[in-house]
Structures are given as C-alpha cells and as structure tokens.
Design an enzyme around this catalytic site. Structure first.
Site, short mmCIF file in Angstrom:
data_model
loop_
_atom_site.label_atom_id
_atom_site.label_comp_id
_atom_site.label_asym_id
_atom_site.label_seq_id
_atom_site.Cartn_x
_atom_site.Cartn_y
_atom_site.Cartn_z
N HIS A 1 3.11 59.59 17.38
CA HIS A 1 2.97 58.60 16.30
C HIS A 1 3.61 57.27 16.68
O HIS A 1 3.87 56.44 15.82
CB HIS A 1 3.60 59.15 15.02
CG HIS A 1 2.97 60.43 14.59
ND1 HIS A 1 1.67 60.51 14.15
CD2 HIS A 1 3.43 61.71 14.59
CE1 HIS A 1 1.37 61.77 13.88
NE2 HIS A 1 2.42 62.52 14.14
N GLU B 1 22.63 63.20 18.69
CA GLU B 1 24.03 63.09 19.09
C GLU B 1 24.13 62.69 20.57
O GLU B 1 24.97 61.87 20.95
CB GLU B 1 24.75 64.42 18.81
CG GLU B 1 26.20 64.50 19.26
CD GLU B 1 27.14 63.48 18.60
OE1 GLU B 1 26.73 62.74 17.70
OE2 GLU B 1 28.30 63.42 19.03
N TRP C 1 40.18 44.58 15.13
CA TRP C 1 38.75 44.83 15.38
C TRP C 1 38.04 43.70 14.65
O TRP C 1 38.09 43.62 13.43
CB TRP C 1 38.34 46.20 14.84
CG TRP C 1 36.92 46.54 15.13
CD1 TRP C 1 36.41 47.06 16.28
CD2 TRP C 1 35.80 46.37 14.25
NE1 TRP C 1 35.05 47.22 16.17
CE2 TRP C 1 34.65 46.80 14.94
CE3 TRP C 1 35.65 45.89 12.95
CZ2 TRP C 1 33.38 46.78 14.38
CZ3 TRP C 1 34.38 45.86 12.39
CH2 TRP C 1 33.27 46.30 13.10
N LYS D 1 25.97 59.43 21.96
CA LYS D 1 27.06 59.55 22.93
C LYS D 1 26.80 58.64 24.12
O LYS D 1 27.65 57.90 24.57
CB LYS D 1 27.14 61.02 23.38
CG LYS D 1 28.49 61.57 23.58
CD LYS D 1 29.23 62.01 22.36
CE LYS D 1 29.37 61.02 21.27
NZ LYS D 1 29.95 61.50 20.04
N GLU E 1 26.89 54.73 23.26
CA GLU E 1 28.17 54.11 22.91
C GLU E 1 29.12 53.98 24.10
O GLU E 1 29.90 53.05 24.15
CB GLU E 1 28.85 54.80 21.71
CG GLU E 1 29.42 56.15 21.95
CD GLU E 1 30.13 56.73 20.72
OE1 GLU E 1 30.75 55.98 19.96
OE2 GLU E 1 30.06 57.97 20.54
N ARG F 1 42.15 52.11 16.44
CA ARG F 1 41.50 51.47 15.29
C ARG F 1 40.91 50.11 15.63
O ARG F 1 40.22 49.51 14.81
CB ARG F 1 42.52 51.30 14.16
CG ARG F 1 43.16 52.59 13.74
CD ARG F 1 44.31 52.33 12.82
NE ARG F 1 43.84 51.92 11.52
CZ ARG F 1 43.63 52.75 10.51
NH1 ARG F 1 43.84 54.03 10.67
NH2 ARG F 1 43.21 52.31 9.36
N CYS G 1 41.22 47.58 11.82
CA CYS G 1 42.42 47.02 12.42
C CYS G 1 43.57 47.95 12.09
O CYS G 1 43.46 48.82 11.22
CB CYS G 1 42.72 45.67 11.82
SG CYS G 1 41.36 44.52 11.98
N LYS H 1 37.79 53.56 16.76
CA LYS H 1 37.77 54.97 16.42
C LYS H 1 37.66 55.19 14.92
O LYS H 1 36.97 56.10 14.47
CB LYS H 1 39.06 55.61 16.95
CG LYS H 1 39.15 57.11 16.76
CD LYS H 1 38.27 57.82 17.75
CE LYS H 1 38.29 59.32 17.59
NZ LYS H 1 37.05 59.91 18.13
N ASN I 1 44.18 44.45 7.41
CA ASN I 1 43.08 45.35 7.76
C ASN I 1 42.13 45.34 6.57
O ASN I 1 42.55 45.61 5.45
CB ASN I 1 43.60 46.77 8.00
CG ASN I 1 42.46 47.77 8.14
OD1 ASN I 1 41.37 47.42 8.60
ND2 ASN I 1 42.70 49.01 7.74
N GLY I 2 40.87 44.99 6.81
CA GLY I 2 39.90 44.96 5.73
C GLY I 2 39.07 43.69 5.80
O GLY I 2 39.00 43.05 6.86
O1 M6R Z 1 35.85 59.45 11.53
P1 M6R Z 1 34.43 59.70 11.20
O2 M6R Z 1 33.93 61.03 11.63
O3 M6R Z 1 34.12 59.46 9.74
O4 M6R Z 1 33.61 58.62 12.01
C1 M6R Z 1 32.24 58.47 11.89
C2 M6R Z 1 31.66 57.66 13.03
O5 M6R Z 1 32.22 56.39 13.03
C3 M6R Z 1 31.90 58.33 14.39
O6 M6R Z 1 31.38 59.61 14.44
C4 M6R Z 1 31.28 57.48 15.51
O7 M6R Z 1 29.90 57.47 15.41
C5 M6R Z 1 31.77 58.02 16.88
N1 M6R Z 1 32.18 56.95 17.70
C6 M6R Z 1 30.72 58.79 17.58
O8 M6R Z 1 31.14 59.22 18.82
#
Ligand code: M6R
Length: 616
Positions: A511, A488, A76, A492, A495, A27, A2, A611, A102-103
């Site tokens: 396997h 990755e 969030w 991508k 998400e 956030r 948040c 983010k 936040n937390g």
């Molecule tokens: O800010 P950070 O690099 O520590 O964040 C880590 C992950 O939360 C971040 O990479 C997340 O997986 C992204 N949304 C990927 O695109």
C-alpha cells in the site's frame, strides 16, 4: 528534561551540586551552569558551559566559585540553541536574582515584550530569563518576597520547576513548582534540592516532594511551604530509599551495552519478585475489592510514549490473548486530545521507565479525572507517575542510564506477561500450573535473549554492523506481535545511529512502502512462530525479493522458505509465539548498538535527546 539541583547548609555546595548534576545529566546535556552566593560578601558568583557537566566542572577547576548556598542546572534546549548564553542560570537586570528552570513558560514572549518596553534588557533567547526580570519588577512593586511570588505565578503559564538564589534574600533558596517535578531532601543542618531524589540519594532519605502549585523557601534549618495563594502548607516528608550504585559502566564501553547484558538478570530478578508479591498483587495495584475487581474487568487502556508505547503494543496482545480482556493502546501525547469514551469496568496502565514523562503524566491525570482506576508500571518508585496513580507495579530493572531504553523495555514485557497470566488465573481461564509455567517460560526466554546475542556477536561486530552502517535508510517489518518489535528496532537504531528508519506492518508494504524497495534500502523482517503469520510474511518476503530488495530476517529455526529468501538471516531457537518479542529484544538492541558504534555516535547520550522527557 532539564535538571535542577540545589544545596544550602553547613558544607560548601559546589562538589555536592556537581555530583547531583552528574547523576541527573540523563535529563539533558546541552549545557550546564552553577551559581552560588559568595561565602563572605553574599554576591552571586557563577559559571556556565556549553555541553555536559564535565565541561562545567572543567570551567570551575581553576576558580574559587563556591559557597554554602547554590543552584545548578543541566539543560535540554527548548527555547534557543544550545549555547553558553542560553545556559542557566539566568539573571534579572541587576544580577540580584538568579534562576534555573525545568519546564516551559508558554507565555514568555508576551511577558518579554512588555518587560522590554519598560526597559528590561535580555541576554538569552530562553523562556526562563523572563521570570527573573518579572520577579525583579514584582519585588520592586510589592517589596515583599512572598507577595511577589503570589503575583508572579498569576502571570506565568506553563510547566515549571524553578529554583532561585537571590542576593537580597541570602538565607534561602526559593523554589516554585507547577507540573514539573522537584523534591527536597532534609539533612542534618543542610537541605538538598533536585528534580529527582536520585540527585541527593545517599545523603538523606527524608524527602519532601514539593506539591504541585506550591512554592518553598528553603533555609539551612527550616523549610517554609506555601500554596499559590500564599497560604502555609504542612510539610509531609517521606522516607525514600533510593538504591544509587555509582558502579559505572563496569568495564563495558557504554551504559547501553551494559544494560543490554543486564536483561537476563533483570528478568530472573523479576520472576523472583513475582513469587514474592503473588498474594499481595491486587492490593498493590490499588484494587479495594481485590479479586472481584479483576474478575469484573472488561477493558484495559495502556498508555505510554516511545519504547514504553511499543511495550504497550505487545502487552495488548498479552491481555487479549491470555486474559481475554479487550485492550486499547494510546500514545500519551495523543490520548487527551481525542474524544475519550470511558468504559465502565476499565483500568488504565501507564507504562513509563522514568515515571516522569510529561505526556504520560498528563494523560494519567486526565484518566484520574475520568475516575478510571490507574496503575503505574514504572522503574522508579519515587516518581510522579507512581505517586499519582491509584496502584503501581515496579519493573525492578535498576537505574537505566543510557538514553535508549533496553532493560526496562524487556522488564515491562516480562511484567505484563505475568500480570496477564495472573488475571487469567483469577478469571479461571488458566490453572495454577499454567500460571507457574508462565514464570518458567520467562526464565527460559531470558536465557535465550542473551544466548542469541552470543551466537551472533562475532558476525555482527566483524561483518554485519560495518556493512549495514553504510546505508542511509533502513526499513523494519513485522506482523501481529512481531510488528511492535519491528517498531522498537526502528526506534532503537534511529535514536542512537541517526540512520533514517521506518517500521511498517508487513501487510502494508503493497500500500505504499514497496515504492522504496531497492538494493540501497535494507529491509529487516521479524518473523513469527505463529504459522499463519509466518506464511503471510513469506509472501511479503517474496514481494521484496521480486523487486530486488535486500532482505535481512530474524527467523525461527525450521523456517526454511524465509531463511532461503534472505540475504542474511538470524536464525533463532523456537519460542512461544507470545514471547517472541522478548527473545528477539537483545539481538535487535545489540545490532543497533554495534551499527551506532561503527558510526562513532555518542551512544549513551544521542544528540537532541534526553532520558527523562519532562516537557510536553
Ligand atoms: O520514561 P518513559 O518510558 O516514559 O520514556 C518514554 C520515551 O521517552 C522513551 O521510551 C524513549 O523513546 C527512549 N529513548 C527509547 O529508547
């Protein structure tokens, strides 16, 4: 996750807080809220909205809600659905105390049950609301704000950055911090508050990072800071210059697309930086004995989450193959739950775009306690992870706004590729010429990264994305250095498109994963320039085709067998094996982006995500 924003001072606060919330919306964007003290009668006046800050601004449009002290929030969700009732601010029974948070308050249920028994009525499902009611009780019993706070923090467990506006104490905003980030910007007759200094960048650069386990009474011209026992603490301001360019999407439809196209420039800028810091690098990384510390290194721990963890997987191969140093990779969310055996001459590098990821921060603290030399590799200089590490390295990618990481991922790869060459040079494994060539190779790869997108742009937009957006499941395969790029790519795509994806090392197919192969489950395979790896991948491709699988490959020029086996193949100019992931990054991101676009997804702010992940 948040965000908390606040203001007290000579100006009306609403627009300042809305601007801060808009900047920090990355956030969390489930709901938003704003509360301030009425400028005449000091009553708490507020509004909340489900969804993003835009909805809150719309709510406020035809109201006079504004004042000289206020706090705002974007949420969030952790406890309770994303609804207006659960949006912050929350209040005590008498609406004397307002709170944003936040937390996570871990023991909120226990507290809530007790408070309910003594007659408190709750309006939300959140953990946050209990803190307002608890403070209400403690103010009655102690009749003193500071004493009440000292008691309050004894009762609540978890991580929290809390901001309160209290009718009975109208000259101050109360802040309490444990673990979750919070900072104060000191201006001329005004004070700004935000979870991230970005929230008030451009308004003041005098920043006080609220220390862990402390509380502050923030007044227009004065800040009082105390530890959790109520003892006064000194105010340590830092000058923090944050480059906040509100230059928006610059004509791109989404931030993600803009950020994909910024990668070439980011890598070019980084290579320029490498030249600048060549002589001061070890110092900046916090090594007291400089080169000697580097020569004696025998183990590197790499930690991170999500894309940063994938970058760590690739960097392991850099450190082992270029600098000849044994390297292990650890998911930040797992590291400190295992029995950790600290190696003697070791260092740990924490990879984090935001520098605020709670799991990475907690792992970093764990490693600091074990006396391991920690280095932050982050994109935000003022972040907590950067500040709490013994040394740091900035990825200089500029603000990354889209939730899906793109340009920071490639900046992490470029940085760690060069750092591993620097170590190899200090260890006399390579000479100066090869060290310089490593920078040239990064520049060549940066050109390729963008060039490959251009080569396939039309095909992806017109044919491939519309076609592949129709499938419900996608599988991603790679081997050795191409496996992390497959991971990755899978992350991508899932998400931002909400398509189910899974990544697997190609050798593991037989396997288990082969059971999923059919015409309705496309398999995306990332090839390698390494001939041994390539030959094994061809065998895996044959296994897929023998089961009538649908195969899409990212192959390199000349890899005839693989290309012929594919239903579609992206044919990429040849690159150095270790730079394959960087070269393939752009096309993989662009492809995922176009699929999500075809599905009409809110690409920059995918559902349920944020983010900056500041809760564990
Ligand atoms: O800010 P950070 O690099 O520590 O964040 C880590 C992950 O939360 C971040 O990479 C997340 O997986 C992204 N949304 C990927 O695109």
């Amino acid at each position: 996750m948040c965000s908390v924003v606040g203001y007290i001072g000579k100006n009306y606060c609403r627009s300042i807080i809305m601007e801060g919330l808009t900047r920090l919306e990355y956030r969390g964007y489930d709901s938003a809220g704003f509360v301030c003290l009425h400028p005449q009668d000091q009553r708490l006046i507020y509004t909340k909205a489900q969804g993003g800050v835009k909805n809150l601004i719309n709510n406020l449009e035809n109201t006079t809600i504004d004042g000289f002290a206020g706090i705002g929030h974007t949420r969030w969700s952790t406890h309770g659905i994303a609804s207006t009732e659960n949006a912050h601010p929350h209040f005590d029974c008498n609406k004397n105390i307002s709170i944003v948070h936040n937390g996570i308050i871990e023991n909120y249920l226990e507290i809530k049950t007790k408070l309910e028994k003594s007659g408190h009525v709750f309006y939300s499902q959140t953990d946050t609301e209990v803190v307002a009611h608890l403070l209400e009780e403690l103010l009655i019993s102690t009749k003193d704000l500071n004493k009440a706070i000292v008691e309050l923090v004894k009762h609540i467990k978890g991580a929290y950055a809390l901001a309160f506006l209290i009718q009975d104490y109208p000259d101050a905003i109360l802040l309490i911090r444990k673990s979750s980030p919070l900072c104060i910007g000191y201006g001329d007759n005004e004070v700004f508050i935000a979870s991230d200094a970005l929230g008030f960048a451009g308004k003041t650069n005098q920043v006080l990072f609220v220390p862990d386990k402390s509380f502050a009474l923030v007044k227009q011209n004065k800040i009082e800071l105390y530890d959790f026992e109520g003892k006064s603490l000194p105010l340590e301001f830092q000058i923090v210059d944050i480059n906040w360019s509100a230059d928006g999407k610059q004509g791109y439809e989404h931030y993600m697309l803009k950020e994909i196209y910024e990668q070439k420039k980011v890598i070019q800028g980084l290579v320029h930086k490498f030249k600048e810091i060549e002589n001061s690098l070890w110092n900046q990384l916090g090594f007291a004995n400089g080169i000697d510390d580097i020569r004696n290194l025998d183990h590197i721990y790499l930690i991170g989450c999500g894309s940063s963890w994938h970058a760590a997987n690739i960097a392991k191969i850099f450190f082992e193959n270029i600098a000849n140093i044994e390297t292990s990779i650890h998911l930040s969310s797992e590291l400190r739950h295992s029995n950790f055996f600290a190696k003697k001459s070791s260092i740990a590098i924490a990879l984090s775009q935001s520098g605020e990821t709670a799991d990475t921060l907690e792992s970093l603290r764990f490693l600091n306690e074990k006396n391991i030399h920690t280095i932050a590799l982050t994109n935000v200089k003022s972040s907590t992870i950067t500040r709490e590490s013994k040394g740091y390295f900035l990825t200089h990618a500029g603000p990354e706004i889209a939730v899906a990481s793109t340009k920071v991922f490639s900046a992490q790869l470029a940085s760690l590729y060069w750092i591993s060459h620097k170590i190899a040079f200090e260890k006399s494994i390579i000479n100066k010429e090869i060290l310089d060539i490593s920078k040239d190779n990064l520049l060549i790869t940066a050109e390729l990264l963008e060039g490959i997108i251009e080569d396939y742009k039309q095909d992806i937009i017109e044919k491939l994305a519309p076609y592949y957006s129709k499938f419900k499941y996608h599988l991603f395969l790679g081997k050795f250095i191409s496996y992390p790029i497959a991971m990755e790519a899978a992350l991508k795509l899932k998400e931002i498109s909400y398509i189910f994806t899974e990544a697997c090392p190609a050798g593991e197919l037989k396997h288990g994963l082969l059971a999923l192969i059919d015409q309705d489950t496309p398999v995306f395979m990332f090839s390698s320039m390494d001939n041994n790896i390539y030959k094994k991948l061809v065998i895996n491709a044959q296994e897929i085709k023998a089961r009538s699988g649908h195969l899409v490959t990212f192959a390199f020029e000349g890899q005839k067998e693989l290309i012929e086996l594919s239903d579609y193949s992206f044919v990429i100019p040849q690159v150095k094996t270790l730079l394959e992931p960087l070269a393939l990054t752009g096309i993989m991101q662009f492809f995922a982006y176009q699929i999500a676009k075809n599905l009409n997804r809110p690409i920059d702010k995918p559902r349920n995500l944020a983010k900056s992940v500041t809760v564990e």
